[in-house]
Motif scaffolding. Structure first.
Motif, mmCIF file in Angstrom:
data_model
loop_
_atom_site.group_PDB
_atom_site.id
_atom_site.type_symbol
_atom_site.label_atom_id
_atom_site.label_comp_id
_atom_site.label_asym_id
_atom_site.label_seq_id
_atom_site.Cartn_x
_atom_site.Cartn_y
_atom_site.Cartn_z
ATOM 1 N N PHE A 3 -16.024 -34.490 -19.368
ATOM 2 C CA PHE A 3 -15.494 -35.171 -19.002
ATOM 3 C C PHE A 3 -14.443 -34.589 -18.105
ATOM 4 N N ILE A 4 -14.440 -35.607 -16.905
ATOM 5 C CA ILE A 4 -13.042 -35.210 -16.213
ATOM 6 C C ILE A 4 -12.072 -35.812 -15.473
ATOM 7 N N SER A 5 -11.467 -36.305 -15.292
ATOM 8 C CA SER A 5 -10.233 -36.789 -14.451
ATOM 9 C C SER A 5 -10.259 -37.693 -13.231
ATOM 10 N N THR A 6 -10.472 -38.509 -13.129
ATOM 11 C CA THR A 6 -10.969 -39.634 -11.643
ATOM 12 C C THR A 6 -9.481 -38.355 -10.300
ATOM 13 N N ARG A 7 -8.277 -38.395 -11.536
ATOM 14 C CA ARG A 7 -7.093 -38.111 -11.168
ATOM 15 C C ARG A 7 -6.946 -36.059 -11.183
ATOM 16 N N GLY A 8 -7.826 -35.724 -11.636
ATOM 17 C CA GLY A 8 -8.066 -34.250 -11.896
ATOM 18 C C GLY A 8 -6.902 -33.583 -13.145
ATOM 19 N N GLY A 21 -9.510 -42.056 -24.423
ATOM 20 C CA GLY A 21 -9.652 -43.267 -24.236
ATOM 21 C C GLY A 21 -8.812 -43.110 -22.818
ATOM 22 N N LEU A 22 -7.253 -42.270 -22.183
ATOM 23 C CA LEU A 22 -7.177 -41.779 -20.989
ATOM 24 C C LEU A 22 -6.874 -40.282 -20.831
ATOM 25 N N SER A 23 -7.075 -39.920 -19.184
ATOM 26 C CA SER A 23 -6.281 -39.284 -19.119
ATOM 27 C C SER A 23 -4.641 -38.901 -18.799
ATOM 28 N N GLU A 24 -4.225 -37.746 -19.176
ATOM 29 C CA GLU A 24 -2.543 -37.770 -20.193
ATOM 30 C C GLU A 24 -2.031 -37.905 -18.736
ATOM 31 N N ASN A 25 -2.884 -38.239 -17.006
ATOM 32 C CA ASN A 25 -2.039 -37.858 -15.556
ATOM 33 C C ASN A 25 -2.559 -39.800 -15.396
ATOM 34 N N GLY A 26 -3.284 -40.673 -15.895
ATOM 35 C CA GLY A 26 -3.217 -41.265 -16.019
ATOM 36 C C GLY A 26 -4.541 -42.545 -15.350
ATOM 37 N N GLY A 27 -5.524 -41.115 -15.044
ATOM 38 C CA GLY A 27 -6.815 -40.919 -14.513
ATOM 39 C C GLY A 27 -7.713 -41.553 -15.901
ATOM 40 N N LYS A 339 -7.284 -36.078 -5.738
ATOM 41 C CA LYS A 339 -6.492 -35.858 -4.539
ATOM 42 C C LYS A 339 -6.034 -37.241 -4.235
ATOM 43 N N LEU A 340 -7.223 -37.521 -3.510
ATOM 44 C CA LEU A 340 -7.433 -38.616 -3.169
ATOM 45 C C LEU A 340 -7.132 -40.589 -3.502
ATOM 46 N N THR A 341 -7.561 -40.201 -5.303
ATOM 47 C CA THR A 341 -7.990 -40.971 -5.616
ATOM 48 C C THR A 341 -6.783 -41.232 -6.331
ATOM 49 N N ALA A 342 -5.853 -40.046 -6.892
ATOM 50 C CA ALA A 342 -4.242 -40.239 -7.679
ATOM 51 C C ALA A 342 -3.612 -40.965 -6.853
ATOM 52 N N LYS A 343 -3.894 -40.260 -4.761
ATOM 53 C CA LYS A 343 -2.554 -40.925 -4.013
ATOM 54 C C LYS A 343 -3.171 -42.556 -4.104
ATOM 55 N N ARG A 344 -4.703 -43.594 -3.943
ATOM 56 C CA ARG A 344 -4.874 -44.513 -3.734
ATOM 57 C C ARG A 344 -4.390 -45.343 -4.463
ATOM 58 N N MET A 345 -4.380 -44.766 -6.114
ATOM 59 C CA MET A 345 -4.365 -45.434 -6.737
ATOM 60 C C MET A 345 -2.388 -45.292 -7.346
ATOM 61 N N ALA A 346 -1.392 -44.740 -6.460
ATOM 62 C CA ALA A 346 -0.675 -44.086 -6.479
ATOM 63 C C ALA A 346 -0.134 -45.595 -5.527
ATOM 64 N N ASP A 347 -0.886 -45.733 -3.924
ATOM 65 C CA ASP A 347 -0.702 -46.806 -3.603
ATOM 66 C C ASP A 347 -0.666 -48.201 -4.143
ATOM 67 N N LEU A 348 -1.783 -48.496 -4.120
ATOM 68 C CA LEU A 348 -1.774 -49.301 -5.302
ATOM 69 C C LEU A 348 -0.430 -49.858 -6.307
ATOM 70 N N LYS A 349 -0.298 -49.091 -6.988
ATOM 71 C CA LYS A 349 1.143 -49.227 -7.761
ATOM 72 C C LYS A 349 1.997 -49.872 -6.818
ATOM 73 N N GLU A 350 2.736 -48.549 -6.041
ATOM 74 C CA GLU A 350 3.458 -49.139 -5.268
ATOM 75 C C GLU A 350 3.857 -49.764 -3.805
#
Length: 492
Positions: A3-8, A21-27, A339-350
């Protein structure tokens, strides 16, 4: 299977994904590659009971769990249900209700949360983990009670549930505040579900708190659908519904069908998408929302924007603006671009929003569409179906019914079979259901249950009627301001 993280950044086993439950980088963890279930294997499900069908799906996804133990766990979990755990009821020609509310807490969350304690404990054994597990759960109503019931008095596990004090039905609040068990804790929050969910996810990604827990030999895990162990069992009931249509000769093997799914956090409908990726002949998934229609707008415009008014509705389990599981979907349609998924989640948070590309919108529109219903439209849909067929549904299913009706009105020649996913027993929302089908109202939940029974002759679940005489155990309420700190204080 890995299993891999959506944020790498991570690659873990199925057992590790469930325990963490959740990956270490929040993915969020997803299968490195989805396994395939053949049409022959789907046809074989026709002769199986529900636990056998569930085990057949789970063994494909969780190959590090012993097959025989998975089957035994499914048999034990679903023995707690009244009759068939996921019966398919014909409502009209080509339209069916998949009833997922026959479990211990009368909500579809039971389909996964009766099984998750085994998956979590066995996952710890596989990983050689002896630490105590602390399960943190944010709930908009149904997940909390189902998780509490599933984990109560389980050795080596403690569970804490946080819910919006004004954001659940009276019956849902009673279910949680009266919960039995020596290892459970329930806390109300003066805020909404998004506040609770955000704070809980922040705790998971807080390195300092992880160090504190490590010294105490405690590990965090989640019972929300951010945990793949919650999501995996939900995939099974999509296969089961198809097998029931096949065995009753409503469809031919390989014929595509549609599902209409009421959803808030996007886990329920995502499970249907994962079933499609695994080989289930699904043509379309119709995403049903209430007045908090952020998902409807997303499918229509390709922009996810939570900068909008939040509404409290009669379908409170869908009163959500931040749909966590949508991250898994955009990870897939982006070509698994971490990387794009992580960026989008960062955009959502910010910024509270992100956009997808035109190409991604085309991929989405091939399978998904969205619709919504406000409270009045939900009432009308529930009333019309009751008058026409005598069938009674809860408010969340009422939203799905409105969306399904809208689809058929726009596509009058469409003959594809439609399965509407029914997520809760009507007695969990007695005031609103009673009003929808009779026009009558009462403030007291138990008076409404009595009147609803008189109007419909539906059996009243004992687990709900017994709440009248159960004393409340949990009454603590915390403020949403500085919620992260407030939750840590509760956890000690």
């Amino acid at each position: 299977m890995k299993f891999i993280s959506t944020r790498g950044g991570e690659s873990v086993s199925g057992a590790q994904a469930i325990v963490k439950g959740l990956s270490e980088n929040g993915g969020l963890f997803v299968p490195e590659k989805f396994p395939h279930i053949t049409l022959e294997e789907i046809e074989n499900m026709c002769g199986q009971n529900y636990p056998e069908r569930a085990a057949a799906v789970l063994t494909k996804l969780l190959d590090d769990y012993p097959k025989d133990e998975l089957l035994s766990a499914c048999e034990e979990a679903y023995s707690k249900f009244e009759g068939d755990p996921a019966p398919l009821v014909k409502l009209d020609d080509g339209v069916y209700m998949l009833e997922l509310f026959h479990g211990p807490t009368c909500a579809f969350k039971d389909m996964a949360l009766t099984l998750l304690p085994y998956l979590l404990r066995k996952g710890c054994d596989i990983c050689g983990i002896k630490d105590e597990i602390l399960v943190l759960t944010a709930t908009s109503g149904d997940t909390g009670k189902a998780a509490l019931e599933g984990f109560k008095d389980k050795k080596g596990v403690k569970i804490a549930v946080f819910y919006p004090v004004e954001g659940v039905s009276g019956m849902q609040k009673l279910q949680m505040s009266t919960q039995d068990g020596s290892n459970v804790n329930v806390v109300a929050v003066k805020g909404n579900f998004d506040d609770c969910q955000t704070a809980v996810k922040e705790i998971f990604s807080n390195a300092e708190y992880a160090k504190i827990l490590a010294k105490k030999k405690v590990r965090l895990s989640s019972a929300n659908s951010i945990n793949f162990g919650r999501l995996a069992p939900q995939i099974a009931y999509y296969f089961s519904a198809y097998a029931d249509l096949l065995s009753s000769k409503q469809i031919a093997l390989g014929e595509e069908i549609d599902f209409t799914v009421p959803t808030g956090n996007f886990g329920n409908i995502l499970a249907g998408y994962y079933a499609k990726l695994m080989g289930l002949p699904v043509r379309r998934l119709h995403c049903a929302s209430n007045k908090n229609n952020v998902l409807t707008d997303f499918f229509a415009k390709g922009e996810y924007d939570i900068n909008r008014e939040f509404y409290k509705t009669t379908s409170p389990s869908m009163d959500i603006l931040i749909s966590s599981n949508l991250e898994r979907l955009i990870f897939e349609i982006s070509g698994r671009n971490e990387k794009l998924t992580a960026k989008r989640m960062a955009d959502l948070k910010e910024n509270g929003k992100y956009e997808i590309s035109d190409e991604e919108r085309e991929i989405l529109s091939a399978t998904f569409d969205g619709g919504c219903a406000d409270d009045d439209e939900c009432v009308e849909a529930m009333y019309d179906v009751f008058i026409d067929t005598g069938y009674t549904m809860d408010t969340h299913t009422g939203c799905a019914m409105k969306v399904a009706v809208d689809w058929f009105e726009k596509n009058k020649k469409d003959e594809t079979k439609m399965v509407i996913v029914s997520t809760a027993n009507p007695y969990k929302f007695p005031q609103d259901v009673l009003y929808a089908i009779t026009g009558n109202d009462a403030k007291d939940s138990f008076k409404c249950i009595k009147r609803l029974h008189a109007a419909t002759a539906m059996a009243v679940p004992k687990c709900l009627s017994a709440l009248r005489d159960k004393p409340a155990r949990f009454s603590k309420t915390i403020k949403s301001d500085n919620l992260f700190v407030n939750i840590l204080e509760v956890l000690g």
